[in-house]
Enzyme design. Structure first.
Site, PDB file in Angstrom:
ATOM      1  N   HIS A  86      -3.907  -4.969   0.460  1.00 23.92           N
ATOM      2  CA  HIS A  86      -3.392  -5.440   1.756  1.00 23.92           C
ATOM      3  C   HIS A  86      -3.436  -6.967   1.840  1.00 23.92           C
ATOM      4  CE1 HIS A  86      -2.936  -1.612   3.891  1.00 23.92           C
ATOM      5  NE2 HIS A  86      -3.850  -1.198   3.040  1.00 23.92           N
TER       6      HIS A  86
ATOM      7  N   GLU B   2      -2.390  -8.754   4.189  1.00 24.91           N
ATOM      8  CA  GLU B   2      -2.447  -9.209   5.582  1.00 24.91           C
ATOM      9  C   GLU B   2      -3.869  -9.360   6.114  1.00 24.91           C
ATOM     10  OE1 GLU B   2      -1.357  -6.388   4.397  1.00 24.91           O
ATOM     11  OE2 GLU B   2      -1.819  -4.671   5.665  1.00 24.91           O
TER      12      GLU B   2
ATOM     13  N   CYS C 195       0.834  -1.209   0.000  1.00 24.56           N
ATOM     14  CA  CYS C 195       0.000   0.000   0.000  1.00 24.56           C
ATOM     15  C   CYS C 195       0.870   1.261   0.000  1.00 24.56           C
ATOM     16  CB  CYS C 195      -0.989  -0.026   1.164  1.00 24.56           C
ATOM     17  SG  CYS C 195      -2.278   1.203   0.975  1.00 24.56           S
TER      18      CYS C 195
END
Ligand code: XMP
Length: 508
Positions: free
Chosen positions: A166, A168, A78
């Site tokens: 993202h 994660e 990001c």
């Protein structure tokens, strides 16, 4: 040991990156972008996190990455991806539409190790208001979504990768696989970080660090202090002196039961019953923050007094875990969100002890796994969190011995009931609250005017947000009857159906 460095630019998701990496059995550390670790050479690869900033702003994080870029495998996520573009000769501009939420990969470049086994259409999670209009020098686009052309890229001739989304967050369905591709296939990590491994390594380090000196440690009955104690005990045996203080605000029979368990585990533990001291100090105090301060102060007095009895104590053992550490070294500095209730606190000035914190690099779930690997009873490891000030913050208003006793009885019926109905492990935290109101009831032919209690049970992962649990009605009915029939002084039970936010888990 192989290590990954995560440079934090202040994103709310940075901790999540670390968790995913640990789930891949790879050790990682988060460091703020403005404090590169001195031992940079020890890190085999680097991930740049997201950020609330725009790279185009002057006050945004603009660290010098010359020691890293091109020298180690590097992944920008990001903001990290935008940063690499902005300073590598590309162009980052405001997005024409808000790019927030789910998207799907509509293009994936073939035969790229970074996106190995990632299917077309894979769902990814976007959260940004800038977009990478033009890739940096040497940039090769690896993936796109409908609205974001440069959703992933790499830089030719160096192990530098970047993604706009993202990986994660769980909503990025194949995010963990992408991290694995980067960490294992590109950076060459061997995935050897396991609880057993951690125990072995930590025991060796603790032995070296402590030598033949004595350590004191405060046990609370909670998971963190227990695991820290067992780990230290494994390393230094009877040089560890544990102190378990009864503040008189624990659950029913908790002090005796837990003390017995500790002794059974071979810990060198001293139980100190200071109930009276705490109750006297709390007399006529109603303000929640005041209660916390008094409990913190009396605890330190009792603990200090006890630790002075340990001859040659040189160390203070603590069960600090990684989220507390990250909080205290975050990009924004010690966060304003630390509440006075995090009364674990640092070291009181007058105790000139060195601090040893064997769990300071572990997340909560890892602490449990390490505990299991140390052979700690699963029941003890699965216990609900319980606040340091205990029942004091669940008795609204002033505290008396009688109120404590009433609440202990109510709480015990509720918690035992949850266990009996197989609900305990489905709930993150539960307890009862004694309200400062009396209400009218009728028992037999008698009118009663007695106390009202509230029951609270929440689901959560870290206590930061929580939702009330939809406990079965027949369970609530049974518990409510049992409480009113068995606990003298209580004639009404209510169930708390507030989520956090806007409510909190505790009532005080
Ligand atoms: P709140 O009420 O802030 O609670 O939603 C979040 C979590 O923190 C625990 N808590 C405390 N823990 N000392 C502690 O050690 C405190 O003063 C304290 N106050 C709240 C609470 O039980 C929940 O797990």
């Amino acid at each position: 040991m192989e290590k990954l460095l995560i440079l934090d630019f202040g994103s709310q998701y940075t901790q999540l990156i670390a968790r995913r990496v640990r789930e891949l059995n790879i050790y990682c550390e988060i460091h703020p972008y403005n404090h590169l670790p001195e031992n940079l050479d020890e890190f085999a690869a680097v991930i740049l996190s997201g950020s609330p900033f725009s790279v185009r702003n002057d006050d945004a994080p603009h660290p010098d990455l010359s020691q890293i870029r091109g020298r180690k495998p590097l992944l920008g996520v990001c903001y990290g991806a935008q940063y690499l573009a902005h300073f590598g000769g590309g162009e980052v501009a405001p997005s024409s539409i808000r790019e927030y939420g789910r998207a799907n990969l509509s293009f994936i470049k073939e035969n790229e190790v970074f996106l190995d086994k990632i299917p077309l259409n894979s769902q990814v999670w976007m959260s940004h208001s800038d977009t990478i209009k033009q890739l940096p020098q040497g940039g090769i686009c690896l993936a796109s979504t409908k609205d974001v052309i440069n959703a992933a890229y790499r830089i030719e001739g160096e192990p530098t990768y970047a993604i706009q989304f993202h990986p994660e967050v769980y909503h990025s369905t194949d995010g963990k696989k992408i991290l694995e591709n980067f960490l294992v296939q590109i950076a060459g990590f061997k995935q050897t970080w396991t609880p057993d491994n951690f125990v072995e390594m930590t025991v060796t380090t603790l032995k070296e660090q402590i030598g033949d000196e004595q350590v004191v440690l405060g046990l609370s009955g909670g998971v963190d202090s227990t695991v820290a104690a067992v780990l230290l005990n494994k390393a230094i045996g009877q040089q560890l002196h544990c102190i378990f203080v009864n503040n008189g605000l624990l659950r029913k029979n908790e002090f005796q039961n837990v003390l017995k368990q500790y002794e059974g585990m071979g810990l060198n533990v001293k139980g100190v019953d200071a109930s009276q001291q705490f109750l006297e100090a709390l007399k006529d105090v109603s303000d929640p923050e005041q209660k916390r301060k008094i409990i913190g102060r009396v605890f330190i007095e009792v603990f200090d007094n006890e630790s002075h009895k340990v001859e040659n104590a040189r160390w203070l053992g603590q069960g600090t875990i990684y989220p507390d550490v990250i909080e205290s070294v975050s990009v924004k500095g010690p966060s304003a969100t630390i509440k006075s209730h995090h009364n674990v606190g640092g070291l009181p000035d007058f105790m000139k002890l060195k601090v040893v914190e064997p769990l300071r690099m572990l997340f909560k779930d890892e602490v449990r796994r390490v505990g299991a690997s140390l052979g700690i009873n699963p029941e003890l490891l699965g216990r609900h969190p319980f606040p340091g000030p205990g029942l004091a913050i669940r008795i609204l208003g002033d505290i008396t011995a009688e109120k404590v006793q009433i609440l202990q009885e109510v709480d015990a019926i509720f918690i035992d009931g949850l266990k009996e109905y197989g609900l305990y492990d489905k709930v993150w935290q539960a307890g009862a609250i004694l309200l400062p109101v009396n209400s009218v009831g009728v028992m037999g032919d008698e009118r009663t005017y007695e106390k009202c209690v509230a029951l609270r049970a929440v689901e959560s992962t870290d206590g930061m947000t929580a939702d009330w649990v939809h406990l079965p009605y027949d369970f609530l009915q049974k518990i409510s009857n049992e409480i009113i029939n068995k606990v003298k002084g209580v004639n009404r039970v209510v169930y708390d159906i507030s989520s956090k936010p806007p409510a909190t888990i505790e009532w005080e």
